[in-house]
Design a protein around this motif. Structure first.
Motif, short mmCIF file in Angstrom:
data_model
loop_
_atom_site.label_atom_id
_atom_site.label_comp_id
_atom_site.label_asym_id
_atom_site.label_seq_id
_atom_site.Cartn_x
_atom_site.Cartn_y
_atom_site.Cartn_z
N LEU A 85 38.98 36.17 49.43
CA LEU A 85 39.95 36.58 48.43
C LEU A 85 40.07 35.42 47.44
CD1 LEU A 85 42.09 38.63 47.42
CD2 LEU A 85 43.77 37.34 48.75
N LEU A 86 39.57 35.62 46.24
CA LEU A 86 39.59 34.57 45.22
C LEU A 86 40.68 34.88 44.21
CD1 LEU A 86 38.41 32.05 43.85
CD2 LEU A 86 36.75 33.56 42.73
N ILE A 87 41.60 33.94 44.04
CA ILE A 87 42.74 34.11 43.13
C ILE A 87 42.48 33.34 41.84
CG2 ILE A 87 45.22 33.74 42.83
CD1 ILE A 87 45.39 33.72 45.92
N LEU A 88 42.56 34.03 40.72
CA LEU A 88 42.33 33.42 39.41
C LEU A 88 43.45 33.79 38.44
CD1 LEU A 88 38.55 34.34 38.92
CD2 LEU A 88 39.46 32.16 39.72
N ASP A 89 43.66 32.94 37.43
CA ASP A 89 44.54 33.36 36.35
C ASP A 89 43.74 34.22 35.38
OD1 ASP A 89 43.09 31.68 34.63
OD2 ASP A 89 44.42 29.99 35.02
N ASN A 90 44.43 34.83 34.45
CA ASN A 90 43.75 35.78 33.55
C ASN A 90 43.29 35.12 32.26
OD1 ASN A 90 46.27 35.32 32.55
ND2 ASN A 90 46.90 37.47 32.42
N ALA A 91 42.69 33.92 32.39
CA ALA A 91 42.14 33.22 31.23
C ALA A 91 40.92 33.98 30.69
CB ALA A 91 41.75 31.79 31.61
N PRO A 92 40.62 33.86 29.40
CA PRO A 92 39.47 34.57 28.82
C PRO A 92 38.15 34.22 29.48
CG PRO A 92 40.89 33.71 27.10
CD PRO A 92 41.39 33.14 28.38
N GLY A 93 38.04 33.00 30.01
CA GLY A 93 36.79 32.58 30.63
C GLY A 93 36.58 33.10 32.03
N HIS A 94 37.55 33.85 32.57
CA HIS A 94 37.42 34.44 33.91
C HIS A 94 37.15 35.94 33.75
CE1 HIS A 94 40.29 31.03 35.37
NE2 HIS A 94 39.06 30.59 35.13
N PRO A 95 35.88 36.35 33.78
CA PRO A 95 35.54 37.75 33.49
C PRO A 95 36.10 38.72 34.53
CG PRO A 95 33.61 36.55 34.28
CD PRO A 95 34.69 35.53 34.05
N GLN A 96 36.55 39.86 34.07
CA GLN A 96 37.14 40.87 34.96
C GLN A 96 36.10 41.55 35.84
OE1 GLN A 96 40.52 41.62 35.06
NE2 GLN A 96 40.89 39.94 33.63
N TYR A 97 34.83 41.43 35.51
CA TYR A 97 33.79 42.12 36.28
C TYR A 97 33.32 41.33 37.51
CZ TYR A 97 30.76 38.99 33.53
OH TYR A 97 30.19 37.89 32.94
N LEU A 98 33.98 40.23 37.83
CA LEU A 98 33.56 39.44 38.98
C LEU A 98 33.56 40.23 40.28
CD1 LEU A 98 35.34 36.02 38.29
CD2 LEU A 98 32.89 36.51 38.14
N ASN A 99 34.46 41.22 40.39
CA ASN A 99 34.52 42.04 41.61
C ASN A 99 33.24 42.84 41.83
OD1 ASN A 99 37.02 41.80 43.15
ND2 ASN A 99 38.04 42.35 41.24
N ASP A 100 32.46 43.03 40.79
CA ASP A 100 31.22 43.81 40.91
C ASP A 100 30.03 42.96 41.32
OD1 ASP A 100 32.71 45.97 39.98
OD2 ASP A 100 32.21 45.54 37.87
N LEU A 101 30.20 41.65 41.42
CA LEU A 101 29.07 40.77 41.66
C LEU A 101 28.76 40.56 43.14
CD1 LEU A 101 29.71 38.04 38.92
CD2 LEU A 101 28.27 40.08 38.80
N HIS A 102 29.77 40.72 44.00
CA HIS A 102 29.53 40.54 45.44
C HIS A 102 30.50 41.42 46.22
CE1 HIS A 102 28.66 38.69 49.30
NE2 HIS A 102 27.71 37.97 48.72
N SER A 103 29.96 42.18 47.16
CA SER A 103 30.77 43.16 47.89
C SER A 103 31.78 42.51 48.83
CB SER A 103 29.86 44.10 48.69
OG SER A 103 29.05 43.35 49.60
N ASN A 104 31.52 41.29 49.28
CA ASN A 104 32.42 40.63 50.24
C ASN A 104 33.42 39.69 49.57
OD1 ASN A 104 31.19 41.90 52.40
ND2 ASN A 104 29.71 40.25 52.72
N VAL A 105 33.45 39.70 48.27
CA VAL A 105 34.39 38.83 47.54
C VAL A 105 35.31 39.70 46.71
CG1 VAL A 105 34.65 36.96 45.90
CG2 VAL A 105 32.67 36.99 47.43
N LYS A 106 36.60 39.61 47.01
CA LYS A 106 37.60 40.34 46.22
C LYS A 106 38.28 39.33 45.30
CE LYS A 106 41.67 43.32 46.44
NZ LYS A 106 41.05 44.30 45.52
N VAL A 107 38.23 39.61 44.02
CA VAL A 107 38.85 38.73 43.03
C VAL A 107 40.12 39.39 42.52
CG1 VAL A 107 38.55 37.52 40.84
CG2 VAL A 107 36.58 37.86 42.35
#
Length: 404
Positions: A250-272
């Motif tokens: 479970l990766l916690i990020l702020d909603n900065a422009p440099g943190h793309p929203q599509y990260l959840n699609d890059l790896h099935s075992n990582v929830k962003v």
């Protein structure tokens, strides 16, 4: 007397001092000259206050709490970064600035504060009900670093009018830092503008104690995706394998422009999951003391090396030290500073959003810890200053003997 008259001490003193002139003026023999008690703001102070107001308005828009100490620290930083001057930002200045800029303090309660906390509740619930191990919950955040910036004030001997040395450069880079609830610290990502600095000659980037990337734009989505796939996931896989923990993050990020929203699609075992708006100051774990501690430790490490370089036999001057201080030295000091951040600190930063997973460590007293480190830096500065004064006196004695 001032207490009996109900007047301020300065008013009574001024009246007594100018009593003869007042008598002469009353007789008509001498005109009474007025004194200017205030002066109009101008120059760097006025310009920095304008920048400070813009910054405060931006923070208010983001609903970030602003304390007096935060505002004073920001104004000092503006002076140092843009004017290359030292500014005390005293209580008197703050009170005058607050009045002129039409700011006033309000208690952090009511609708504004409760709205932020209410928005954070679903996020906190998601973490608590996700059945994640503490080792599986991570947070990362970027921070800017003026890597050649040193303290501009210290204590020196009365005989010395100025601090010997050179003006530090204002070269800037970005560091991404992070870790998990169990106090595991990820290898830092350092972003600099040069792909192949001269200091890297005969040095393999794979051997560096940080992940090094070159990019003139710090908040770049492609760069963050590169770190996510090629740095973060491989490192955490090795960590989980050593711990015998299932690969689930479970990766916690702020909603900065440099943190793309599509990260959840890059790896099935990582929830962003992204922090809700207006809750970064409340929930972002890395902003609860870890990044601040790192910067102080980096400063301490750099300052200690400066003192060692100038105090050894045939040592360098401070000017020579800065001239030789390059990005490779910065990288090593970055790794050293990050290493010094304690497990207690890394665990305690999660207490606002995940109290059940915060160990019974002695609470990380950030202000006291940073004050202790700052005192160490001042002591190092005093030691170096006394050494330089001694060397200067020794040179003068030797020169006087030669002249004789």
């Amino acid at each position: 007397m001032s207490r009996n008259l109900g007047l301020s001490k300065s008013t009574v003193s001024t009246t007594i001092k100018d009593s003869d002139l007042m008598h002469e003026s009353a007789k008509g023999s001498a005109p009474m000259k007025s004194k200017i008690l205030t002066k109009k703001r101008a120059g760097p102070i006025l310009e920095m206050e304008k920048l400070l107001v813009l910054w405060m308005e931006d923070q208010i828009e983001k609903r970030t709490p602003l304390s007096r100490m935060t505002i004073q620290a920001k104004d000092r930083s503006l002076f140092e970064d843009y004017c290359n001057q030292t500014f005390t930002a005293s209580h008197g200045w703050f009170n005058h600035f607050k009045t002129c800029a039409n700011f006033h303090s309000v208690k952090l309660s009511g609708e504004a504060a409760s709205a932020d906390l209410k928005a954070a509740e679903p996020f906190i619930k998601l973490i608590k009900e996700g059945n994640y191990f503490p080792e599986q919950i991570f947070n990362v955040n970027e921070t800017g670093l003026f890597w050649k910036k040193m303290p501009e004030r210290t204590y020196i001997h009365n005989e010395a009018k100025t601090m010997p040395g050179s003006k530090a450069f204002k070269d800037h880079l970005t560091v991404l830092l992070g870790g998990n609830v169990s106090a595991y610290k990820l290898k830092p990502l350092l972003i600099y503008h040069s792909e192949n600095p001269r200091a890297f000659k005969n040095i393999s980037k794979a051997t560096l104690p940080v992940h090094y990337r070159a990019n003139k734009k710090a908040n770049d989505a492609a760069l963050f995706e590169d770190w996510f796939m090629n740095c973060f996931i491989p490192e955490v896989k090795v960590y989980f394998l050593e711990k015998g923990i299932p690969f689930r993050i479970l990766l916690i990020l702020d909603n900065a422009p440099g943190h793309p929203q599509y990260l959840n699609d890059l790896h099935s075992n990582v929830k962003v999951v992204f922090l809700p708006p207006n809750t970064t100051s409340i929930l972002q774990p890395m902003d609860q003391g870890a990044i601040a501690a790192f910067k102080v430790y980096y400063l301490l490490s750099t300052f200690a090396k400066a003192v060692a370089a100038t105090e050894c036999e045939n040592g360098k001057t401070l000017c020579e030290f800065w001239k030789d201080y390059n990005i490779l030295h910065c990288i090593r000091n970055t790794a050293a500073g990050w290493e010094e951040v304690t497990p207690q600190c890394m665990n305690d930063i999660w207490k606002k959003i995940l109290k059940r997973s915060v160990n019974s460590f002695k609470s990380f007293e950030k202000e006291k810890a940073l004050e202790d480190i700052s005192n160490n830096i001042v002591q190092l500065a005093k030691t170096k200053e006394m050494k330089e004064i001694y060397n200067e006196k020794k040179k003068q004695i030797v020169q006087s003997k030669i002249d004789i």
